[in-house]
Design an enzyme around this catalytic site. Sequence first.
Site, PDB file in Angstrom:
ATOM      1  N   ALA A  82     -38.293  50.070  27.821  1.00 24.93           N
ATOM      2  CA  ALA A  82     -38.771  49.317  26.662  1.00 24.93           C
ATOM      3  C   ALA A  82     -38.191  49.914  25.388  1.00 24.93           C
ATOM      4  O   ALA A  82     -37.932  51.121  25.317  1.00 24.93           O
ATOM      5  CB  ALA A  82     -40.298  49.318  26.602  1.00 24.93           C
ATOM      6  N   ASP A  83     -37.998  49.069  24.398  1.00 22.00           N
ATOM      7  CA  ASP A  83     -37.518  49.538  23.101  1.00 22.00           C
ATOM      8  C   ASP A  83     -38.135  48.671  22.013  1.00 22.00           C
ATOM      9  O   ASP A  83     -38.266  47.451  22.179  1.00 22.00           O
ATOM     10  CB  ASP A  83     -35.994  49.472  23.009  1.00 22.00           C
ATOM     11  N   THR A  84     -38.525  49.309  20.909  1.00 19.55           N
ATOM     12  CA  THR A  84     -39.193  48.610  19.823  1.00 19.55           C
ATOM     13  C   THR A  84     -38.467  48.857  18.503  1.00 19.55           C
ATOM     14  O   THR A  84     -38.070  49.988  18.217  1.00 19.55           O
ATOM     15  CB  THR A  84     -40.658  49.094  19.690  1.00 19.55           C
ATOM     16  N   GLY A 119     -38.325  44.929  23.401  1.00 18.86           N
ATOM     17  CA  GLY A 119     -37.637  44.456  24.587  1.00 18.86           C
ATOM     18  C   GLY A 119     -38.186  45.164  25.809  1.00 18.86           C
ATOM     19  O   GLY A 119     -38.538  46.353  25.736  1.00 18.86           O
TER      20      GLY A 119
END
Length: 205
Positions: A82-84, A119
């Site tokens: 995950a990436d923010t 994501g």
Amino acid sequence: MENTLDNPHDYPLLVLASTSPRRQELIHTLQLPVEIEPSNEDETVDIHWAPYETVEQLALRKASSVARARRARGEGGLVIGADTIVVLRDTILGKPENEADAFRMLSALQNEAHEVYTGVAIIDTLTGVELVRHRKTAVWMRVLNPEQIARYIASGEPMDKAGSYGIQGLGAALVDRIEGCYFNVVGLPISLLADMLKVYGIEKP
């Protein structure tokens, strides 16, 4: 509607490719077996990517790194990356480099709407099947004066957060309202993840 794939695993082991305490706490709400295996992938991105492409590609990059390592060791599991990011007027705001950078970001964000993108990527280490999605949440911050911003920075909370604030901590007092998924702003949209897991034959709740 997504097609459901056969799940070849003996049990639905999830592998979170992150050391983020916030993501670890959120993924445990699914009440499934979870292992934590950090990914140290390069986070440079193409400046021409749209925000959603940025978070999807970084999430996939993180998951791919851990999935490759587990396959090499003969270990299974569904690897989740995950990436923010925080986006203000088409500009991506990452983690602050120092206190002055945090002050700059928070000054720009206050009294204005911005978007938070996360994501999420899932890779089945046994089949290689990949699934990548993203979610967006709009956030409005309160009007803040320089003293309020300085006090928040002095707490230390902004220094490892995209956009220099954490909505799940002291930063909650800075936020006026949101439109969309709260957990997306924290860093892992659980409802989106649950929908993605259905593709692998795992349904929660």
